[in-house]
Design a protein around this motif. Sequence first.
Motif, PDB file in Angstrom:
ATOM      1  N   VAL A  24     -15.727 -18.260  45.057  1.00  0.00           N
ATOM      2  CA  VAL A  24     -14.481 -18.603  44.372  1.00  0.00           C
ATOM      3  C   VAL A  24     -14.410 -20.110  44.163  1.00  0.00           C
ATOM      4  N   GLU A  25     -13.738 -20.489  43.099  1.00  0.00           N
ATOM      5  CA  GLU A  25     -13.586 -21.915  42.799  1.00  0.00           C
ATOM      6  C   GLU A  25     -12.564 -22.530  43.747  1.00  0.00           C
ATOM      7  N   VAL A  26     -12.871 -23.762  44.193  1.00  0.00           N
ATOM      8  CA  VAL A  26     -12.013 -24.499  45.113  1.00  0.00           C
ATOM      9  C   VAL A  26     -11.788 -25.878  44.515  1.00  0.00           C
ATOM     10  N   TYR A  27     -10.564 -26.364  44.603  1.00  0.00           N
ATOM     11  CA  TYR A  27     -10.194 -27.648  44.016  1.00  0.00           C
ATOM     12  C   TYR A  27      -9.953 -28.657  45.130  1.00  0.00           C
ATOM     13  N   VAL A  28     -10.674 -29.781  45.067  1.00  0.00           N
ATOM     14  CA  VAL A  28     -10.545 -30.809  46.098  1.00  0.00           C
ATOM     15  C   VAL A  28     -10.413 -32.186  45.451  1.00  0.00           C
ATOM     16  N   LEU A  29      -9.896 -33.116  46.225  1.00  0.00           N
ATOM     17  CA  LEU A  29      -9.864 -34.528  45.846  1.00  0.00           C
ATOM     18  C   LEU A  29     -10.518 -35.281  46.988  1.00  0.00           C
ATOM     19  N   PHE A  30     -11.751 -35.752  46.779  1.00  0.00           N
ATOM     20  CA  PHE A  30     -12.442 -36.523  47.802  1.00  0.00           C
ATOM     21  C   PHE A  30     -11.945 -37.960  47.732  1.00  0.00           C
ATOM     22  N   VAL A  31     -11.576 -38.526  48.890  1.00  0.00           N
ATOM     23  CA  VAL A  31     -11.102 -39.907  48.972  1.00  0.00           C
ATOM     24  C   VAL A  31     -11.940 -40.639  50.008  1.00  0.00           C
ATOM     25  N   THR A  34     -13.321 -45.323  53.780  1.00  0.00           N
ATOM     26  CA  THR A  34     -14.138 -46.318  54.486  1.00  0.00           C
ATOM     27  C   THR A  34     -14.192 -47.616  53.678  1.00  0.00           C
ATOM     28  N   ASN A  35     -14.789 -48.637  54.276  1.00  0.00           N
ATOM     29  CA  ASN A  35     -15.018 -49.890  53.558  1.00  0.00           C
ATOM     30  C   ASN A  35     -16.432 -49.930  52.978  1.00  0.00           C
ATOM     31  N   ARG A  36     -17.053 -48.777  52.853  1.00  0.00           N
ATOM     32  CA  ARG A  36     -18.424 -48.646  52.354  1.00  0.00           C
ATOM     33  C   ARG A  36     -18.450 -47.860  51.052  1.00  0.00           C
ATOM     34  N   THR A  37     -19.485 -48.094  50.262  1.00  0.00           N
ATOM     35  CA  THR A  37     -19.748 -47.250  49.104  1.00  0.00           C
ATOM     36  C   THR A  37     -20.429 -45.995  49.636  1.00  0.00           C
ATOM     37  N   VAL A  38     -19.987 -44.823  49.172  1.00  0.00           N
ATOM     38  CA  VAL A  38     -20.434 -43.553  49.751  1.00  0.00           C
ATOM     39  C   VAL A  38     -20.948 -42.625  48.652  1.00  0.00           C
ATOM     40  N   ASP A  39     -22.102 -42.005  48.903  1.00  0.00           N
ATOM     41  CA  ASP A  39     -22.633 -40.955  48.028  1.00  0.00           C
ATOM     42  C   ASP A  39     -22.100 -39.617  48.514  1.00  0.00           C
ATOM     43  N   LEU A  40     -21.642 -38.776  47.579  1.00  0.00           N
ATOM     44  CA  LEU A  40     -21.187 -37.427  47.898  1.00  0.00           C
ATOM     45  C   LEU A  40     -22.285 -36.463  47.491  1.00  0.00           C
ATOM     46  N   TYR A  41     -22.683 -35.601  48.408  1.00  0.00           N
ATOM     47  CA  TYR A  41     -23.731 -34.609  48.181  1.00  0.00           C
ATOM     48  C   TYR A  41     -23.140 -33.214  48.321  1.00  0.00           C
ATOM     49  N   TRP A  42     -23.640 -32.276  47.547  1.00  0.00           N
ATOM     50  CA  TRP A  42     -23.323 -30.862  47.753  1.00  0.00           C
ATOM     51  C   TRP A  42     -24.618 -30.087  47.828  1.00  0.00           C
ATOM     52  N   VAL A  43     -24.579 -29.011  48.599  1.00  0.00           N
ATOM     53  CA  VAL A  43     -25.759 -28.162  48.764  1.00  0.00           C
ATOM     54  C   VAL A  43     -25.328 -26.703  48.794  1.00  0.00           C
ATOM     55  N   ARG A  44     -26.240 -25.856  48.371  1.00  0.00           N
ATOM     56  CA  ARG A  44     -26.039 -24.401  48.516  1.00  0.00           C
ATOM     57  C   ARG A  44     -26.887 -23.877  49.665  1.00  0.00           C
ATOM     58  N   ASP A  45     -27.991 -24.600  49.955  1.00  0.00           N
ATOM     59  CA  ASP A  45     -28.833 -24.247  51.097  1.00  0.00           C
ATOM     60  C   ASP A  45     -29.287 -25.550  51.745  1.00  0.00           C
ATOM     61  N   GLN A  52     -23.613 -35.759  43.888  1.00  0.00           N
ATOM     62  CA  GLN A  52     -22.587 -35.430  42.905  1.00  0.00           C
ATOM     63  C   GLN A  52     -22.010 -36.691  42.282  1.00  0.00           C
ATOM     64  N   VAL A  53     -21.620 -37.648  43.129  1.00  0.00           N
ATOM     65  CA  VAL A  53     -20.955 -38.852  42.646  1.00  0.00           C
ATOM     66  C   VAL A  53     -21.034 -39.919  43.734  1.00  0.00           C
ATOM     67  N   THR A  54     -20.816 -41.162  43.345  1.00  0.00           N
ATOM     68  CA  THR A  54     -20.758 -42.273  44.291  1.00  0.00           C
ATOM     69  C   THR A  54     -19.348 -42.841  44.243  1.00  0.00           C
ATOM     70  N   LEU A  55     -18.745 -43.030  45.421  1.00  0.00           N
ATOM     71  CA  LEU A  55     -17.390 -43.561  45.505  1.00  0.00           C
ATOM     72  C   LEU A  55     -17.396 -44.927  46.174  1.00  0.00           C
ATOM     73  N   LYS A  56     -16.698 -45.868  45.574  1.00  0.00           N
ATOM     74  CA  LYS A  56     -16.501 -47.178  46.190  1.00  0.00           C
ATOM     75  C   LYS A  56     -15.401 -47.046  47.250  1.00  0.00           C
ATOM     76  N   PRO A  57     -15.231 -48.074  48.086  1.00  0.00           N
ATOM     77  CA  PRO A  57     -14.182 -48.006  49.102  1.00  0.00           C
ATOM     78  C   PRO A  57     -12.807 -47.715  48.487  1.00  0.00           C
ATOM     79  N   ASN A  58     -12.059 -46.846  49.134  1.00  0.00           N
ATOM     80  CA  ASN A  58     -10.701 -46.456  48.732  1.00  0.00           C
ATOM     81  C   ASN A  58     -10.624 -45.801  47.361  1.00  0.00           C
ATOM     82  N   GLU A  59     -11.724 -45.301  46.869  1.00  0.00           N
ATOM     83  CA  GLU A  59     -11.751 -44.611  45.587  1.00  0.00           C
ATOM     84  C   GLU A  59     -11.720 -43.105  45.834  1.00  0.00           C
ATOM     85  N   GLY A  60     -11.180 -42.362  44.879  1.00  0.00           N
ATOM     86  CA  GLY A  60     -11.133 -40.916  44.994  1.00  0.00           C
ATOM     87  C   GLY A  60     -11.621 -40.260  43.719  1.00  0.00           C
TER      88      GLY A  60
END
Length: 184
Positions: A24-31, A34-45, A52-60
């Motif tokens: 099922v589809e799920v809706y999220v807001l990643f925020v 941290t004070n670091r730039t962060v890579d967001l990863y998704w996996v099925r296995d 998926q995306v790179t977020l700067k500090p305090n970015e969503g």
Amino acid sequence: MAMQIARNNREWGEHLRAMPQEEVEVYVLFVNTTNRTVDLYWVRDPDTENIQVTLKPNEGVPVNTYNTHIWFFRDYYTGERMHVRSQRLFFPVRIRVPRNPQQPEELCDVRSQILIHFPLRTLRDNCLWLIVRWLKRTYDAPREYINSYMIPVTLKQQMHILLNTIEAYCSQANQMRRRMRNRR
């Protein structure tokens, strides 16, 4: 669509044993809190990581994902794992609330706010990460500086392990980022 703080987290083994029957589809807001730039990863296995995306500090970023996807988060420069609710992995769960209090059977989806935070570490680990990150950014040959320090051999070994981890992650992540840019 309303917002709610997500509260679900488990580890790989537990999730793989209890994989959802229905996707099922799920809706999220990643925020990124941290004070670091962060890579967001998704996996099925566990063997396939997708940036998926790179977020700067305090970015969503709002993301539409599925309950069968597993998410984790890494420091852009070092690969150090960030956490959600003190866990290394995030497992999306669909959240639905009544659209109208007078008609509780009519439900609508809610976008969950997922707060990415810095992991809890010991003072020793904090110091080692800070020193190794600083050496990597400052010097062309950080291993020579580590070897020249007048500290116990065990600390030098741990610093070398962290340096190897950072270098391996940078190489791997840069390849993934190039592939991701080429697909766009």
